[in-house]
Design an enzyme around this catalytic site. Sequence first.
Site, PDB file in Angstrom:
ATOM      1  N   SER A 114      -9.504   1.563   3.274  1.00 35.75           N
ATOM      2  CA  SER A 114      -8.678   2.340   2.391  1.00 35.75           C
ATOM      3  C   SER A 114      -7.693   1.515   1.556  1.00 35.75           C
ATOM      4  O   SER A 114      -7.205   2.015   0.532  1.00 35.75           O
ATOM      5  CB  SER A 114      -7.897   3.370   3.207  1.00 35.75           C
ATOM      6  OG  SER A 114      -7.038   2.739   4.115  1.00 35.75           O
ATOM      7  N   SER A 139      -9.440  -0.986   7.353  1.00 32.60           N
ATOM      8  CA  SER A 139      -8.938  -0.786   5.991  1.00 32.60           C
ATOM      9  C   SER A 139      -8.304  -1.986   5.315  1.00 32.60           C
ATOM     10  O   SER A 139      -8.040  -1.933   4.117  1.00 32.60           O
ATOM     11  CB  SER A 139      -7.912   0.333   5.986  1.00 32.60           C
ATOM     12  OG  SER A 139      -8.584   1.545   5.886  1.00 32.60           O
ATOM     13  N   LYS A 142       0.857  -1.200   0.000  1.00 35.96           N
ATOM     14  CA  LYS A 142       0.000   0.000   0.000  1.00 35.96           C
ATOM     15  C   LYS A 142       0.886   1.239   0.000  1.00 35.96           C
ATOM     16  O   LYS A 142       1.971   1.231   0.602  1.00 35.96           O
ATOM     17  CB  LYS A 142      -0.876  -0.056   1.251  1.00 35.96           C
ATOM     18  CG  LYS A 142      -1.890   1.049   1.393  1.00 35.96           C
ATOM     19  CD  LYS A 142      -2.718   0.796   2.670  1.00 35.96           C
ATOM     20  CE  LYS A 142      -3.773   1.852   2.887  1.00 35.96           C
ATOM     21  NZ  LYS A 142      -4.576   1.571   4.116  1.00 35.96           N
TER      22      LYS A 142
HETATM   23  N1  GLN Z   1     -12.614   3.570   6.788  1.00 41.47           N
HETATM   24  C1  GLN Z   1     -12.000   3.934   8.020  1.00 41.47           C
HETATM   25  C2  GLN Z   1     -11.631   5.394   8.008  1.00 41.47           C
HETATM   26  O1  GLN Z   1     -11.944   6.039   7.076  1.00 41.47           O
HETATM   27  C3  GLN Z   1     -10.816   3.062   8.270  1.00 41.47           C
HETATM   28  C4  GLN Z   1      -9.598   3.519   7.630  1.00 41.47           C
HETATM   29  C5  GLN Z   1      -8.404   2.665   7.947  1.00 41.47           C
HETATM   30  O2  GLN Z   1      -8.519   1.614   8.551  1.00 41.47           O
HETATM   31  N2  GLN Z   1      -7.247   3.182   7.575  1.00 41.47           N
HETATM   32  O3  GLN Z   1     -11.040   5.892   8.904  1.00 41.47           O
END
Ligand code: GLN
Length: 477
Positions: free
Chosen positions: A152, A176, A77
Amino acid sequence: MKNFQSLSDIQSEVSAGKLSVSELVEHYLKNIDEKNGRLNAFLSIYGEDAIKQAKLIDEKIHKNIAGRLAGMVIGIKDVFAYENHRLQCASSILEKFESQFTATCIQRLIDEDAIIIGHQNCDEFAMGSSNENSAFGVCKNPVDESRVPGGSSGGSAAAVASDMCQVSIGSDTGGSVRQPAAFCGVIGLKPTYSRISRYGLAAYASSFDTVGILTKSLSDAAIVLEIMSGADEFDSTVSNKKVPRFSDFKSKNKYRVAYLSETLSHEGLNPEVKEATLQTIEQLKSNGHEVREVSMSQLDYVLPTYYVLTAAEASSNLSRYDGVRYGKRAKSVDLEGMYKESRSEGFGEEVKKRIMTGTFVLSASYHDAYYTKAQKVRRLISQETNNLLDEYDFIVSPTTPTTAFKIGEFKSDPIQMYLEDLYTVQANVAGIPAISIPIGADNQGLPIGMQLMSKSFNELELIDISNQIITFKDQNG
Ligand code: GLN
């Protein structure tokens, strides 16, 4: 070339002389070449590097001195530092920025002869649930390209699901890794907080951030976890606990499993996701596990607590992007104007929103009402979760309330988007390990994931029960 399901499949073909690591790398590069233009899963591709590495590893295999991950091709990532390669966090503020060092977790994989094939698309600074917040364009779900891959770590899940690499390394602050894994039909493992060093992982919310793993098989998740875990002199928050042999996970143990009634009665839950979860719960029962329905009084507070605290931590962590030290610098007549314009131009909408929310909840007048209160609620949620996990080995739930949604569907409805994290954030609030495994598909063929959480440092049993569920499903259709 066939779609290899695990490293051991690859290694047995390599040792039988039917496959070389160089051929394998060519295969992934060809897939990337064919598919990435449409899917946008990779932001940077390291083809030449990967081919060179593959040749060296083929020689090592020949001499019998190759590492444990020889033959594993990994995508990372765009939040992990990899020396002399771009690290952009899918943000304009870091456009074309290159890292001067390599993250500990990535270095450990390279030391075992894994090959890094590229950096993957994600939501900007890992903030989002759909990959739509990337400054470099949305990534598409390979199962249905009109839909999001989740976020994400959307590029990471899409890349594994479409065989552009064998394994991806993502980050999980509130889901994420697990949520995109569920949307793309792969496995997503978020280990215990502090199991894996965060050195070289761009910080979003430091007391929640975890390095996570996306794979097609549990055996790959287990070996990668084993290699990345353990103490690191560059990150004092990493646990010194001895790292178990996660790769020896198979057992026939019978476990005590709880499912939270609130998660299955939630109004936002898609009926097909509910049905698939209930079927898997029935399967667990018929396989001799003790399964009980339980209730968790704090569940309604998990999401607000998460969003208050992560915004606060993000506002502090992202203050370092000021136009002076990294990435983009706006032209301005004075210093303050330069800070403001660099940040205004460099950050996207969602990141700005969180920085502002975080600054607000930390401000002198509101600190106690929001930040301090959320910290207290975090403690209560952790206690209630851990009390349950004293009685039960696992807590199961759907990974997400819905299957993958259409690109643009929730763009104007941030609450609906935040609700996608309803089931996943609890594990980050409590710091415990959790996994998402594929358990089926809806009537449109979109994958459905189930989440299992366990007590801190119990990844071994988490992988074991996941294996029991998947093996049973494979054998019984
Ligand atoms: N969707 C969650 C957020 O927007 C989780 C993001 C993540 O785990 N980096 O914070």
